[in-house]
Motif scaffolding. Sequence first.
Motif, PDB file in Angstrom:
ATOM      1  N   VAL A   1      37.399  42.022  30.338  1.00 12.62           N
ATOM      2  CA  VAL A   1      38.598  41.277  30.718  1.00 12.62           C
ATOM      3  C   VAL A   1      38.205  39.965  31.394  1.00 12.62           C
ATOM      4  CG1 VAL A   1      40.757  41.358  32.052  1.00 12.62           C
ATOM      5  CG2 VAL A   1      39.773  43.484  31.136  1.00 12.62           C
ATOM      6  N   GLY A   2      38.816  38.871  30.961  1.00 11.70           N
ATOM      7  CA  GLY A   2      38.554  37.580  31.593  1.00 11.70           C
ATOM      8  C   GLY A   2      39.794  37.021  32.263  1.00 11.70           C
ATOM      9  N   PHE A   3      39.593  36.005  33.055  1.00 12.19           N
ATOM     10  CA  PHE A   3      40.686  35.250  33.668  1.00 12.19           C
ATOM     11  C   PHE A   3      40.559  33.802  33.227  1.00 12.19           C
ATOM     12  CE2 PHE A   3      43.203  37.386  37.012  1.00 12.19           C
ATOM     13  CZ  PHE A   3      42.668  38.652  36.917  1.00 12.19           C
ATOM     14  N   ALA A   4      41.659  33.099  33.174  1.00 17.06           N
ATOM     15  CA  ALA A   4      41.590  31.666  32.909  1.00 17.06           C
ATOM     16  C   ALA A   4      42.535  30.963  33.864  1.00 17.06           C
ATOM     17  CB  ALA A   4      41.972  31.373  31.470  1.00 17.06           C
ATOM     18  N   ALA A   5      41.971  30.149  34.720  1.00 19.42           N
ATOM     19  CA  ALA A   5      42.775  29.385  35.663  1.00 19.42           C
ATOM     20  C   ALA A   5      42.995  28.007  35.050  1.00 19.42           C
ATOM     21  CB  ALA A   5      42.028  29.272  36.982  1.00 19.42           C
ATOM     22  N   GLU A   6      44.240  27.654  34.813  1.00 22.99           N
ATOM     23  CA  GLU A   6      44.524  26.399  34.117  1.00 22.99           C
ATOM     24  C   GLU A   6      45.474  25.529  34.933  1.00 22.99           C
ATOM     25  OE1 GLU A   6      42.840  25.755  31.556  1.00 22.99           O
ATOM     26  OE2 GLU A   6      42.141  27.729  30.915  1.00 22.99           O
ATOM     27  N   THR A   7      45.312  24.225  34.798  1.00 26.28           N
ATOM     28  CA  THR A   7      46.197  23.300  35.519  1.00 26.28           C
ATOM     29  C   THR A   7      47.347  22.803  34.642  1.00 26.28           C
ATOM     30  OG1 THR A   7      44.632  21.559  34.971  1.00 26.28           O
ATOM     31  CG2 THR A   7      44.491  22.455  37.189  1.00 26.28           C
TER      32      THR A   7
ATOM     33  N   ALA B   1      30.961  28.582  38.113  1.00 24.57           N
ATOM     34  CA  ALA B   1      30.565  27.175  37.927  1.00 24.57           C
ATOM     35  C   ALA B   1      29.960  27.040  36.534  1.00 24.57           C
ATOM     36  CB  ALA B   1      29.545  26.771  38.983  1.00 24.57           C
ATOM     37  N   ASP B   2      30.510  26.143  35.730  1.00 22.41           N
ATOM     38  CA  ASP B   2      30.032  25.991  34.358  1.00 22.41           C
ATOM     39  C   ASP B   2      28.708  25.250  34.281  1.00 22.41           C
ATOM     40  OD1 ASP B   2      32.147  27.276  33.049  1.00 22.41           O
ATOM     41  OD2 ASP B   2      33.425  25.523  33.329  1.00 22.41           O
ATOM     42  N   TYR B   3      28.437  24.442  35.329  1.00 23.83           N
ATOM     43  CA  TYR B   3      27.205  23.635  35.315  1.00 23.83           C
ATOM     44  C   TYR B   3      26.475  23.794  36.641  1.00 23.83           C
ATOM     45  CZ  TYR B   3      29.332  21.354  31.290  1.00 23.83           C
ATOM     46  OH  TYR B   3      29.899  21.113  30.072  1.00 23.83           O
TER      47      TYR B   3
ATOM     48  N   ALA C   1      39.995  33.564  22.039  1.00 24.96           N
ATOM     49  CA  ALA C   1      39.348  33.567  20.720  1.00 24.96           C
ATOM     50  C   ALA C   1      37.898  33.106  20.863  1.00 24.96           C
ATOM     51  CB  ALA C   1      40.112  32.667  19.763  1.00 24.96           C
ATOM     52  N   ARG C   2      37.685  32.115  21.725  1.00 26.31           N
ATOM     53  CA  ARG C   2      36.334  31.571  21.925  1.00 26.31           C
ATOM     54  C   ARG C   2      35.445  32.555  22.687  1.00 26.31           C
ATOM     55  NH1 ARG C   2      34.955  28.088  26.157  1.00 26.31           N
ATOM     56  NH2 ARG C   2      37.110  27.466  26.506  1.00 26.31           N
ATOM     57  N   LYS C   3      36.019  33.234  23.674  1.00 20.88           N
ATOM     58  CA  LYS C   3      35.221  34.108  24.541  1.00 20.88           C
ATOM     59  C   LYS C   3      34.988  35.482  23.912  1.00 20.88           C
ATOM     60  CE  LYS C   3      35.485  31.545  28.525  1.00 20.88           C
ATOM     61  NZ  LYS C   3      34.458  31.290  29.529  1.00 20.88           N
TER      62      LYS C   3
ATOM     63  N   LYS D   1      24.212  23.156  31.663  1.00 23.17           N
ATOM     64  CA  LYS D   1      25.240  24.177  31.446  1.00 23.17           C
ATOM     65  C   LYS D   1      24.736  25.559  31.878  1.00 23.17           C
ATOM     66  CE  LYS D   1      28.676  24.795  27.871  1.00 23.17           C
ATOM     67  NZ  LYS D   1      28.889  24.655  26.434  1.00 23.17           N
ATOM     68  N   ASN D   2      25.604  26.297  32.531  1.00 26.53           N
ATOM     69  CA  ASN D   2      25.298  27.690  32.847  1.00 26.53           C
ATOM     70  C   ASN D   2      25.644  28.580  31.661  1.00 26.53           C
ATOM     71  OD1 ASN D   2      24.227  27.955  35.475  1.00 26.53           O
ATOM     72  ND2 ASN D   2      26.222  27.449  36.374  1.00 26.53           N
ATOM     73  N   PRO D   3      25.070  29.760  31.605  1.00 25.12           N
ATOM     74  CA  PRO D   3      25.472  30.680  30.531  1.00 25.12           C
ATOM     75  C   PRO D   3      26.933  31.078  30.708  1.00 25.12           C
ATOM     76  CG  PRO D   3      24.067  31.804  32.139  1.00 25.12           C
ATOM     77  CD  PRO D   3      24.058  30.342  32.491  1.00 25.12           C
TER      78      PRO D   3
ATOM     79  N   ILE E   1      35.725  43.316  34.645  1.00 26.45           N
ATOM     80  CA  ILE E   1      36.812  42.346  34.874  1.00 26.45           C
ATOM     81  C   ILE E   1      36.227  41.120  35.554  1.00 26.45           C
ATOM     82  CG2 ILE E   1      39.046  41.952  35.986  1.00 26.45           C
ATOM     83  CD1 ILE E   1      39.449  45.044  35.920  1.00 26.45           C
ATOM     84  N   MET E   2      36.211  40.018  34.834  1.00 26.10           N
ATOM     85  CA  MET E   2      35.608  38.780  35.362  1.00 26.10           C
ATOM     86  C   MET E   2      36.680  37.925  36.034  1.00 26.10           C
ATOM     87  SD  MET E   2      32.292  38.383  34.826  1.00 26.10           S
ATOM     88  CE  MET E   2      32.186  36.606  34.968  1.00 26.10           C
ATOM     89  N   ALA E   3      36.980  38.269  37.294  1.00 28.74           N
ATOM     90  CA  ALA E   3      37.979  37.473  38.025  1.00 28.74           C
ATOM     91  C   ALA E   3      37.330  36.312  38.777  1.00 28.74           C
ATOM     92  CB  ALA E   3      38.740  38.377  38.995  1.00 28.74           C
TER      93      ALA E   3
ATOM     94  N   ILE F   1      29.076  33.902  31.009  1.00 34.50           N
ATOM     95  CA  ILE F   1      28.853  35.333  31.278  1.00 34.50           C
ATOM     96  C   ILE F   1      29.848  36.181  30.491  1.00 34.50           C
ATOM     97  CG2 ILE F   1      28.729  37.097  33.086  1.00 34.50           C
ATOM     98  CD1 ILE F   1      28.214  34.795  35.083  1.00 34.50           C
ATOM     99  N   LEU F   2      31.106  35.766  30.527  1.00 35.86           N
ATOM    100  CA  LEU F   2      32.154  36.544  29.852  1.00 35.86           C
ATOM    101  C   LEU F   2      31.874  36.640  28.346  1.00 35.86           C
ATOM    102  CD1 LEU F   2      34.917  37.976  30.163  1.00 35.86           C
ATOM    103  CD2 LEU F   2      36.001  35.782  29.680  1.00 35.86           C
ATOM    104  N   ALA F   3      31.549  35.509  27.738  1.00 39.44           N
ATOM    105  CA  ALA F   3      31.279  35.518  26.298  1.00 39.44           C
ATOM    106  C   ALA F   3      30.068  36.406  25.993  1.00 39.44           C
ATOM    107  CB  ALA F   3      31.050  34.097  25.805  1.00 39.44           C
TER     108      ALA F   3
END
Length: 399
Positions: A320-326, A274-276, A342-344, A301-303, A268-270, A305-307
């Motif tokens: 399992v992933g999480f997505a924090a969105e604004t 950091a993407d970069y 779909a992407r991950k 860019k960082n790898p 579970i990737m909660a 991890i979830l994908a």
Amino acid sequence: MTERLNVVVGVTGGIAAYKAVGVIRLLVLAGHDVHVVATDAALRFVGRPTLEAISRNPVHTDLYEGVAQVRHVAIGQAADLIVVAPATANTIAKLATGLADDLLGNTILASRAPVVIAPAMHTEMWQNPATVANIATLRSRGVTVVGPGVGQLTGADSGPGRMVEPEEIVSSALAALRTKDLLGKRIVVTAGGTREALDPVRYIGNRSSGKQGVAIALAAAARGADVTLIGANLEVSAPASIHVKHVVSTLELADAVALAAEEADIVIMAAAVADYRPESVAQSKIKKETQGDRLTLELVKNPDILAGLADTRRAGQIIVGFAAETERDADAMIEIGRVKIARKGSDYLLVNRVGWNEGFATDGNSVVMLDRLGDIVMEASGSKSSIADRLLDVLARAR
Ligand code: CTP
């Protein structure tokens, strides 16, 4: 848990008895009916009026009071849950032997309710073979042992023996009532937010506190899972009862997750990752004099991890992933989640809204859980621990 429980809190005579007040208070605030049974020694450390005011019930100590109500067994018979905090070495020895020479001993012997103890003592006493054997005996009888933690003890000494904090005692105690539907499952949970160093004193980071991930780890352990928590810069204390690996950067997190995932049934990737990261890390403090009025950071860019986990997952392994969105619009937020899963390629994605005052370091959360097809399989709002349980309900069924 919304049901009002009859909880007996046994307080025994150790300096940590003052922290029992916090345990009682949390249980009362959670809506439970709390009855304190204190030993005589406990009342040397914390006053009866304090315990009565906080528990909102009379405190019982004496075996020979309330004989007409057969109190020595009545309290235990009525209990849904018994929590002993602190549990001294002496009390642990008495419980292991089944002694009933005081009201607490009688109460516990006369009860069929789950018993949770929070040991508190000096390291030598905790490691003494007598205590080790007594704890093993209690565990083998199904008693839940919370802690002890490692830290500063009463004197100048420090080490294992410190009673864990009231929040952890209460969550473990309530967890003892739960079904063990994740028994033996190996679950890896990441929590917190990664930081990328710019120089020895600065980093690029995010506002994730780790509360949601820690709540998931605790809830999974309570349901019998074998949990590894990978904490990235946690702002909440890591539970003493769970194996925690601490990391700082995304690359460190990636390595730790890859290792832990080899054996895991569920990951579970909660963590907020950091993407970069800075292309190069300055080895000494970046100075204004050399930078002038503008500073440009080159990031790489960082790898993902979830994908990566989703790509390499074993048959049967759940990611399992999480997505924090604004995004403010609820439907648009779910749509973003559908595109992201779909992407991950993860099995599930929990989408939650974040903002300046939302999502981070708060006690509550609101999530929508999507499956691989983008269908909503769960929606929940509430405390981070209630959301953790709703997520685990889905995962327990998914197996
Ligand atoms: N994640 C990851 N590795 C990354 C970035 C994110 O494993 N380099 C994981 C997070 O732990 C989380 C999920 O992917 O479980 C979604 O993270 P999020 O930051 O929302 O997604 P991003 O990939 O950053 O997508 P975007 O930039 O579009 O928001």
